[in-house]
Motif scaffolding. Structure first.
Motif, mmCIF file in Angstrom:
data_model
loop_
_atom_site.group_PDB
_atom_site.id
_atom_site.type_symbol
_atom_site.label_atom_id
_atom_site.label_comp_id
_atom_site.label_asym_id
_atom_site.label_seq_id
_atom_site.Cartn_x
_atom_site.Cartn_y
_atom_site.Cartn_z
ATOM 1 N N THR A 60 -0.729 -4.883 -11.566
ATOM 2 C CA THR A 60 -2.182 -5.822 -11.925
ATOM 3 C C THR A 60 -1.681 -6.351 -13.174
ATOM 4 O OG1 THR A 60 -3.096 -2.973 -11.154
ATOM 5 C CG2 THR A 60 -4.461 -5.216 -12.636
ATOM 6 N N SER A 98 3.522 5.847 -1.265
ATOM 7 C CA SER A 98 3.041 4.650 -0.535
ATOM 8 C C SER A 98 4.383 5.152 0.393
ATOM 9 C CB SER A 98 2.429 3.123 -0.850
ATOM 10 O OG SER A 98 2.280 3.080 0.020
ATOM 11 N N CYS A 102 4.843 -0.703 -0.587
ATOM 12 C CA CYS A 102 3.373 -0.884 -1.379
ATOM 13 C C CYS A 102 2.240 -1.276 -0.969
ATOM 14 C CB CYS A 102 3.958 -2.003 -3.012
ATOM 15 S SG CYS A 102 4.768 -1.097 -4.360
ATOM 16 N N ARG A 103 1.540 -0.382 -0.641
ATOM 17 C CA ARG A 103 0.632 -0.471 0.209
ATOM 18 C C ARG A 103 -0.593 -0.429 -0.654
ATOM 19 N NH1 ARG A 103 0.473 2.927 4.507
ATOM 20 N NH2 ARG A 103 1.324 4.515 3.689
ATOM 21 N N ASP A 104 -2.292 -0.245 -0.162
ATOM 22 C CA ASP A 104 -3.730 0.749 -1.431
ATOM 23 C C ASP A 104 -3.717 1.923 -0.275
ATOM 24 O OD1 ASP A 104 -5.158 -3.268 0.163
ATOM 25 O OD2 ASP A 104 -3.983 -2.184 -1.722
ATOM 26 N N GLU A 105 -3.047 2.092 0.260
ATOM 27 C CA GLU A 105 -2.539 3.630 1.083
ATOM 28 C C GLU A 105 -2.282 4.581 0.209
ATOM 29 O OE1 GLU A 105 -4.695 2.963 5.121
ATOM 30 O OE2 GLU A 105 -3.266 4.650 4.398
ATOM 31 N N TYR A 106 -2.305 5.362 -0.556
ATOM 32 C CA TYR A 106 -1.030 6.164 -1.073
ATOM 33 C C TYR A 106 -1.510 8.088 -1.274
ATOM 34 C CZ TYR A 106 0.247 2.186 -3.770
ATOM 35 O OH TYR A 106 0.466 1.513 -4.650
#
Length: 119
Positions: A60, A98, A102-106
């Motif tokens: 981030t 994930s 690396c994605r938005d869903e964990y």
């Protein structure tokens, strides 16, 4: 049984460093990316960093420069090195899996480790 166990948190003075660990078991570690998150009291959870299976990393924007993520495949462990800590870094820190990258869903989450930075 999937398990993620965070450790390494504690109380540190402003400007200090900590290295958090996320020990994984119960699944094929090398099939998952691992992300680090944190949640401060009264605030939403925010993402810090993620590391892919191939070792590529994402941060981030606000976390770049002071935090470094790494993974040790032999130990099924992901680390988060945190330097120049500030009181606003005080939070519970979590790791999560994930699938594949690396994605938005964990999918799976650890219980968290408390980091407290005193001024």
């Amino acid at each position: 049984q999937v398990q993620l166990v965070e450790s390494g948190g504690g109380l540190v003075q402003s400007g200090g460093s900590l290295r958090l660990s996320c020990a994984a078991s119960g699944f094929t570690f090398n099939n998952y990316a691992i992300g680090w998150f944190r949640q401060a009291p009264g605030k939403e959870r925010e993402g810090i960093s993620c590391i892919n299976i191939d070792g590529s990393t994402y941060y981030t924007d606000s976390m770049k420069g002071r935090f470094t993520i790494s993974r040790d495949k032999a130990k099924n462990t992901v680390y988060l090195q945190m330097n120049s800590l500030k009181p606003e870094d005080t939070a519970v820190y979590y790791c999560a899996t994930s699938w594949s990258r690396c994605r938005d869903e964990y999918d799976y989450w650890g219980q968290g480790t408390q980091v407290t930075v005193s001024s």
